[in-house]
Design a protein around this motif. Structure first.
Motif, PDB file in Angstrom:
ATOM      1  N   GLY A  31     -14.713   5.459   0.093  1.00 12.63           N
ATOM      2  CA  GLY A  31     -13.291   5.208  -0.026  1.00 12.63           C
ATOM      3  C   GLY A  31     -13.014   3.724   0.009  1.00 12.63           C
ATOM      4  N   GLY A  32     -12.151   3.262  -0.875  1.00 15.02           N
ATOM      5  CA  GLY A  32     -11.825   1.854  -0.919  1.00 15.02           C
ATOM      6  C   GLY A  32     -12.876   1.052  -1.631  1.00 15.02           C
ATOM      7  N   GLY A  33     -13.665   1.672  -2.521  1.00 16.20           N
ATOM      8  CA  GLY A  33     -14.642   0.931  -3.299  1.00 16.20           C
ATOM      9  C   GLY A  33     -15.633   0.199  -2.424  1.00 16.20           C
ATOM     10  N   GLY A  34     -16.053   0.817  -1.311  1.00 14.34           N
ATOM     11  CA  GLY A  34     -17.014   0.193  -0.431  1.00 14.34           C
ATOM     12  C   GLY A  34     -16.371  -0.345   0.833  1.00 14.34           C
ATOM     13  N   SER A  35     -15.054  -0.489   0.875  1.00 16.64           N
ATOM     14  CA  SER A  35     -14.344  -0.896   2.082  1.00 16.64           C
ATOM     15  C   SER A  35     -13.952   0.365   2.828  1.00 16.64           C
ATOM     16  CB  SER A  35     -13.113  -1.719   1.723  1.00 16.64           C
ATOM     17  OG  SER A  35     -13.475  -2.839   0.951  1.00 16.64           O
ATOM     18  N   PRO A  36     -14.512   0.621   4.006  1.00 18.13           N
ATOM     19  CA  PRO A  36     -14.390   1.945   4.620  1.00 18.13           C
ATOM     20  C   PRO A  36     -12.999   2.317   5.090  1.00 18.13           C
ATOM     21  CG  PRO A  36     -15.479   0.400   6.095  1.00 18.13           C
ATOM     22  CD  PRO A  36     -15.350  -0.287   4.780  1.00 18.13           C
ATOM     23  N   ASN A  37     -12.072   1.370   5.194  1.00 19.26           N
ATOM     24  CA  ASN A  37     -10.750   1.730   5.670  1.00 19.26           C
ATOM     25  C   ASN A  37      -9.657   1.278   4.713  1.00 19.26           C
ATOM     26  OD1 ASN A  37      -9.387   3.194   7.555  1.00 19.26           O
ATOM     27  ND2 ASN A  37      -8.983   1.458   8.905  1.00 19.26           N
ATOM     28  N   VAL A  38      -9.991   1.314   3.413  1.00 20.64           N
ATOM     29  CA  VAL A  38      -9.048   0.955   2.366  1.00 20.64           C
ATOM     30  C   VAL A  38      -9.012   2.088   1.340  1.00 20.64           C
ATOM     31  CG1 VAL A  38      -8.500  -0.663   0.504  1.00 20.64           C
ATOM     32  CG2 VAL A  38      -9.432  -1.522   2.666  1.00 20.64           C
ATOM     33  N   LEU A  39      -7.810   2.499   0.975  1.00 21.62           N
ATOM     34  CA  LEU A  39      -7.633   3.502  -0.070  1.00 21.62           C
ATOM     35  C   LEU A  39      -7.170   2.816  -1.337  1.00 21.62           C
ATOM     36  CD1 LEU A  39      -7.279   6.614  -0.864  1.00 21.62           C
ATOM     37  CD2 LEU A  39      -4.847   6.192  -0.436  1.00 21.62           C
ATOM     38  N   ARG A  40      -7.761   3.182  -2.457  1.00 28.42           N
ATOM     39  CA  ARG A  40      -7.294   2.719  -3.761  1.00 28.42           C
ATOM     40  C   ARG A  40      -6.690   3.911  -4.498  1.00 28.42           C
ATOM     41  NH1 ARG A  40     -12.072  -1.547  -5.459  1.00 28.42           N
ATOM     42  NH2 ARG A  40     -11.527  -3.091  -3.880  1.00 28.42           N
ATOM     43  N   PHE A  41      -5.398   3.821  -4.720  1.00 33.90           N
ATOM     44  CA  PHE A  41      -4.603   4.959  -5.179  1.00 33.90           C
ATOM     45  C   PHE A  41      -3.918   4.610  -6.494  1.00 33.90           C
ATOM     46  CE2 PHE A  41      -0.539   7.247  -5.337  1.00 33.90           C
ATOM     47  CZ  PHE A  41      -0.953   8.554  -5.125  1.00 33.90           C
ATOM     48  N   ASN A  42      -3.944   5.553  -7.442  1.00 34.23           N
ATOM     49  CA  ASN A  42      -3.284   5.333  -8.724  1.00 34.23           C
ATOM     50  C   ASN A  42      -1.824   5.758  -8.636  1.00 34.23           C
ATOM     51  OD1 ASN A  42      -2.628   4.865 -11.362  1.00 34.23           O
ATOM     52  ND2 ASN A  42      -3.832   6.542 -12.207  1.00 34.23           N
ATOM     53  N   LEU A  43      -0.921   4.781  -8.605  1.00 30.97           N
ATOM     54  CA  LEU A  43       0.520   5.073  -8.627  1.00 30.97           C
ATOM     55  C   LEU A  43       0.963   5.587  -9.983  1.00 30.97           C
ATOM     56  CD1 LEU A  43       1.773   1.936  -6.695  1.00 30.97           C
ATOM     57  CD2 LEU A  43       1.919   4.290  -5.886  1.00 30.97           C
ATOM     58  N   GLN A  44       0.230   5.218 -11.026  1.00 35.54           N
ATOM     59  CA  GLN A  44       0.358   5.787 -12.369  1.00 35.54           C
ATOM     60  C   GLN A  44       1.496   5.200 -13.202  1.00 35.54           C
ATOM     61  OE1 GLN A  44       0.164  10.027 -12.252  1.00 35.54           O
ATOM     62  NE2 GLN A  44      -0.034  10.271 -14.447  1.00 35.54           N
ATOM     63  N   PHE A  45       2.589   4.790 -12.572  1.00 39.38           N
ATOM     64  CA  PHE A  45       3.735   4.292 -13.322  1.00 39.38           C
ATOM     65  C   PHE A  45       4.262   3.005 -12.705  1.00 39.38           C
ATOM     66  CE2 PHE A  45       3.846   8.910 -14.019  1.00 39.38           C
ATOM     67  CZ  PHE A  45       3.748   8.922 -15.403  1.00 39.38           C
ATOM     68  N   TRP A  66       6.415   2.784  15.185  1.00 37.98           N
ATOM     69  CA  TRP A  66       6.432   3.506  16.457  1.00 37.98           C
ATOM     70  C   TRP A  66       5.226   4.424  16.633  1.00 37.98           C
ATOM     71  CZ3 TRP A  66       6.491   8.845  16.928  1.00 37.98           C
ATOM     72  CH2 TRP A  66       6.754   9.555  15.765  1.00 37.98           C
ATOM     73  N   ASP A  67       4.677   4.936  15.521  1.00 37.45           N
ATOM     74  CA  ASP A  67       3.568   5.906  15.588  1.00 37.45           C
ATOM     75  C   ASP A  67       2.283   5.309  15.007  1.00 37.45           C
ATOM     76  OD1 ASP A  67       2.565   8.424  16.281  1.00 37.45           O
ATOM     77  OD2 ASP A  67       2.966   9.252  14.289  1.00 37.45           O
ATOM     78  N   LYS A  68       2.077   4.016  15.194  1.00 39.06           N
ATOM     79  CA  LYS A  68       0.941   3.350  14.553  1.00 39.06           C
ATOM     80  C   LYS A  68      -0.404   3.910  15.009  1.00 39.06           C
ATOM     81  CE  LYS A  68       0.734  -0.475  17.894  1.00 39.06           C
ATOM     82  NZ  LYS A  68       0.826  -1.946  18.051  1.00 39.06           N
ATOM     83  N   GLU A  69      -0.460   4.486  16.218  1.00 36.85           N
ATOM     84  CA  GLU A  69      -1.732   5.036  16.693  1.00 36.85           C
ATOM     85  C   GLU A  69      -2.214   6.182  15.815  1.00 36.85           C
ATOM     86  OE1 GLU A  69       0.852   4.460  18.561  1.00 36.85           O
ATOM     87  OE2 GLU A  69       0.197   2.867  19.933  1.00 36.85           O
ATOM     88  N   ASN A  70      -1.293   6.817  15.097  1.00 34.44           N
ATOM     89  CA  ASN A  70      -1.671   7.933  14.228  1.00 34.44           C
ATOM     90  C   ASN A  70      -1.733   7.539  12.755  1.00 34.44           C
ATOM     91  OD1 ASN A  70      -1.928  10.065  16.202  1.00 34.44           O
ATOM     92  ND2 ASN A  70       0.296   9.917  16.470  1.00 34.44           N
ATOM     93  N   VAL A  71      -1.735   6.253  12.472  1.00 35.74           N
ATOM     94  CA  VAL A  71      -1.943   5.750  11.116  1.00 35.74           C
ATOM     95  C   VAL A  71      -3.347   5.161  11.080  1.00 35.74           C
ATOM     96  CG1 VAL A  71      -1.145   4.166   9.315  1.00 35.74           C
ATOM     97  CG2 VAL A  71       0.515   5.264  10.840  1.00 35.74           C
ATOM     98  N   ASP A  72      -4.248   5.813  10.385  1.00 38.37           N
ATOM     99  CA  ASP A  72      -5.661   5.447  10.458  1.00 38.37           C
ATOM    100  C   ASP A  72      -6.068   4.415   9.411  1.00 38.37           C
ATOM    101  OD1 ASP A  72      -8.348   6.054  11.665  1.00 38.37           O
ATOM    102  OD2 ASP A  72      -8.773   6.560   9.570  1.00 38.37           O
ATOM    103  N   VAL A  73      -5.599   4.587   8.175  1.00 42.85           N
ATOM    104  CA  VAL A  73      -6.034   3.705   7.089  1.00 42.85           C
ATOM    105  C   VAL A  73      -5.270   2.389   7.167  1.00 42.85           C
ATOM    106  CG1 VAL A  73      -6.099   3.428   4.580  1.00 42.85           C
ATOM    107  CG2 VAL A  73      -6.738   5.613   5.620  1.00 42.85           C
ATOM    108  N   GLU A  74      -6.018   1.286   7.183  1.00 40.37           N
ATOM    109  CA  GLU A  74      -5.420  -0.030   7.390  1.00 40.37           C
ATOM    110  C   GLU A  74      -4.737  -0.586   6.137  1.00 40.37           C
ATOM    111  OE1 GLU A  74      -5.302  -1.796  10.150  1.00 40.37           O
ATOM    112  OE2 GLU A  74      -6.503  -0.499  11.458  1.00 40.37           O
TER     113      GLU A  74
END
Length: 560
Positions: free
Chosen positions: A42-56, A247-255
C-alpha cells in the motif's frame, strides 16, 4: 429528493436534475506519476500511505454549493458534520457527542463534543453549523442541494424561496455547544442527513475573510475532519494528511492519502499494477481479468435503473403493455452478461440493502413482499398481444437512452429482448444526457432508461418521486391512494405503520400499476490492493478514508 444520473461513478455521483456537465481531464499515461516510486505494498512501498484514484476533477470544495462526487469524496475526509456514516451506513456521533429527540420526533437537540477544533485552532461551535446551513439555503448563496436542508427544517422552505427570514428558521443556538433543530415532519433518516456534505459546518469569520477565494485552494479552507489538505490541484489531485487536532485521531490509522485523478481505466489499471495506485474503479472489460483476485471488490449501490413509460402515449396508457415491458426482458442476463460490473438484476424499485424505514434492522426488500414478477417471455408476449388488441394498432415505440457506452449496450439489449420476446417494434434513440433530461421533462418521449441514486438511506428517497405533483413524475401516473400513503408516511411516527405505508406504495407503483419497469441495481467494482483494509465506499455517499488500515503483504497479492 434524490439524484438522477446516467452512470454510477462514471459521472459525478450526486448530480441533480440541473446536472452540471463537467469537463474531465484524461491522464493518458503513467508518466504523470513517474517520480512517485513503485513497489507493491500500500502506498507504492510506503507502508502508511494510500494512493487513491479520485477519477475526476475537483471543481468545488465549498460545501454550500458543491454537487459532484470527487468534491464530495474530498470534503467527507477533511470535514465532519454532526454525525458520520459508519462502515454499515449507519450515522454515528461525530462533531456531536449525542442528540436528544423530542417525543413527537420533531425537535433534535445536539450537544457538541468538548475540545473540537478547526485546523487553525479555533473551536468548532454550534454557530458554525447554523451559519453553514443558513448559507446553504439563502437565495443569495444557495447551491443545487439547498433542498437537502430546506425540505426538512421548519421555516427553511420559506427562507430558501426568499419568502421568510433567517430568524424564522428553526435552527437555534442556546449556547456554543448546543444546536436545536425543529423539523417540518418526523424524519427518521435525519441523523443520516447530517452526514451529508451540505450539512458540514463553516466558520463565518474565515469564510467572509476569504471572500471569493474561499475553498479555491488548500489554504482557503478550514478543516475539522480526519484529514487536512496540504496540496490541492483540481485537475491532478489532492494530498490528505492526518489531522492531529481531530477529536478521534487515535482511530485514524493511515497518515497520508495521495488522491490522484486518472479518468482512463486502462491507465489506472497499469498504475495499480505498477504499485502507483492502491484503489481504483474498474470498468466491465477488466472485471473478468481480476475475477479470481482478492483485490476485486464489487458492491451494489443504493440505486435503481428503470424504464419510465409515458402514459400520454396510447400504448403505455395500456396496463397490459406496461406489464409486458416489465417482465419481457431477462434482468439477470442484463446485469451479469451485458453490464458485468457488479450490477444485479432488479428485485423491486427500492434497491437491496437499503434500510426498511421501519422497525428493526431488516432491509426494505427483506421486510416487504415481492412486487416485481420474474422474467416470463410467454406471459409477456400474451400481455403485449392483448394490449395491442385493446389499443387497436401495432405501435412503434422509441426508447431513449443516454449517450454513453453502457447505456447504449443496455438500449440495444432491451430492443433485442422486446423484439424477440414480445414481437414489439422498438427503435433506440441515443441522446446526450442533458438533452435526454430536457426532452423527458417536456414529456416528449415514449419510454426511456435512467438511473436514480439515493441521497439518504430510506425508501422515501425513491418512492416520493411518483406522487401526482412531484416535479420528477413525467409519466402521467396519478393515484390518490399512492399520494395518501406517501403523505402519511412523511408524518407517521410509528415505524411499523410507516413501513406498511411505504410497502403498499411500492406495490401500487410496480405490481398494480406497472408505472416503471426496474431493470437493474447498478454496481460499483473497485480494485483495492489486499493490503488496504477498511476502505469504505458507501452505496449512496462519499468514500471514507477514516476507517482504513494498511498492512504488509507480499508483492504478488492483488495482481492479475
Amino acid at each position: 429528493m434524490s439524484s438522477i444520473v446516467s452512470t454510477t461513478r462514471s459521472v459525478p455521483r450526486y448530480a441533480t436534475m440541473a446536472l452540471v456537465i463537467l469537463s474531465l481531464v484524461v491522464l493518458g499515461s503513467c508518466g504523470a506519476f513517474r517520480d512517485q516510486g513503485a513497489g507493491q505494498q500500500g502506498g507504492g512501498g510506503s507502508p502508511n500511505v494510500l494512493r487513491f484514484n479520485l477519477q475526476f476533477e475537483i471543481p468545488d470544495l465549498n460545501s454550500t454549493t458543491t454537487t459532484d462526487g470527487a468534491s464530495f469524496d474530498v470534503l467527507n475526509n477533511v470535514m465532519e458534520g454532526l454525525y458520520r456514516l459508519d462502515e454499515d451506513q449507519q450515522p454515528q456521533p461525530a462533531m456531536a457527542e449525542g442528540v436528544e429527540v423530542s417525543e413527537d420526533k420533531l425537535t433534535y437537540t445536539f450537544t457538541l463534543r468538548d475540545g473540537i477544533r478547526w485546523s487553525n485552532g479555533d473551536p468548532v461551535t454550534s454557530h458554525d453549523f447554523r451559519y453553514a446551513w443558513l448559507r446553504a439555503m439563502d437565495p443569495e448563496t444557495a447551491g443545487q442541494y439547498s433542498f437537502i436542508i430546506s425540505d426538512y427544517i421548519r421555516g427553511d422552505a420559506e427562507f430558501s424561496a426568499g419568502e421568510g427570514s433567517a430568524e424564522d428558521v428553526a435552527i437555534k443556538i442556546p449556547d456554543d455547544k448546543t444546536l436545536r433543530v425543529t423539523l417540518t415532519n418526523p424524519t427518521p433518516f435525519f441523523l443520516g442527513l447530517t452526514a451529508f456534505p451540505t450539512y458540514l459546518p463553516q466558520k463565518q469569520s474565515f469564510v467572509e475573510r476569504q471572500g471569493e477565494r474561499y475553498s479555491q485552494s488548500e489554504d482557503a479552507l478550514l478543516y475539522n475532519g480526519p484529514y487536512t489538505l496540504t496540496e490541492l490541484d483540481p485537475t491532478s489531485g489532492a494530498t490528505f494528511v492526518k489531522n492531529e487536532d481531530y477529536w478521534d485521531k487515535e482511530n485514524v490509522d493511515v497518515e497520508r492519502v495521495e488522491g490522484k485523478i486518472v479518468k482512463d481505466v486502462a491507465t489506472a489499471v497499469n498504475l495499480y499494477e505498477a504499485g502507483e495506485l492502491d484503489a481504483t474503479e474498474l470498468s466491465s472489460e477488466y472485471v473478468n481479468e481480476y475475477e479470481d483476485s482478492p483485490a476485486l471488490d464489487p458492491m451494489v449501490m443504493f440505486s435503481t435503473s428503470y424504464l419510465e413509460m409515458n402514459q400520454s402515449n396510447p400504448a403505455f396508457r395500456n396496463e397490459n403493455i406496461r406489464k409486458a415491458i416489465q417482465i419481457g426482458f431477462d434482468r439477470e442476463i442484463l446485469a451479469d452478461k451485458v453490464l458485468n460490473d457488479g450490477s444485479v438484476g432488479a428485485e423491486g424499485y427500492v434497491p437491496p440493502l437499503m434500510d426498511s424505514g421501519g422497525p428493526g434492522d431488516r432491509t426494505f426488500r427483506e421486510a416487504t413482499p415481492e412486487v416485481l414478477e420474474g422474467f416470463d417471455p410467454e406471459r409477456a408476449r400474451d400481455l403485449y398481444r392483448r394490449g395491442v388488441e385493446e389499443i387497436g394498432e401495432e405501435p412503434t415505440l422509441t426508447l431513449l437512452v443516454a449517450d454513453d457506452s453502457s447505456e447504449r449496450d443496455v438500449g440495444m439489449f432491451l430492443q433485442s429482448q422486446f423484439e424477440e420476446n414480445l414481437g414489439a417494434d422498438v427503435e433506440v434513440k441515443v441522446l446526450p444526457f442533458d438533452r435526454l433530461l430536457e426532452q423527458t421533462a417536456a414529456g416528449d418521449y415514449d419510454f426511456y432508461h435512467l438511473r436514480w441514486v439515493a441521497d439518504y438511506n430510506d425508501p422515501m428517497s425513491f418512492l416520493d418521486l411518483w406522487t401526482t405533483n412531484s416535479s420528477f413524475n413525467y409519466t402521467g401516473f396519478s393515484n390518490e391512494e399512492y399520494d395518501r400513503l406517501i403523505a402519511s408516511a412523511k408524518v407517521e411516527t410509528d415505524p411499523a405503520r410507516r413501513l406498511q405505508q411505504l410497502a403498499r406504495a411500492e406495490e401500487i407503483l410496480i405490481r398494480d400499476e406497472a408505472v416503471v419497469a426496474p431493470t437493474f441495481h447498478p454496481g460499483l467494482t473497485e480494485l483495492i490492493r489486499p493490503s488496504v483494509e477498511g476502505l469504505v465506499f458507501h452505496p449512496y455517499g462519499p468514500v471514507e478514508f477514516k476507517y482504513e488500515t494498511i498492512r504488509d503483504e507480499p508483492a504478488s497479492q492483488g495482481q492479475r
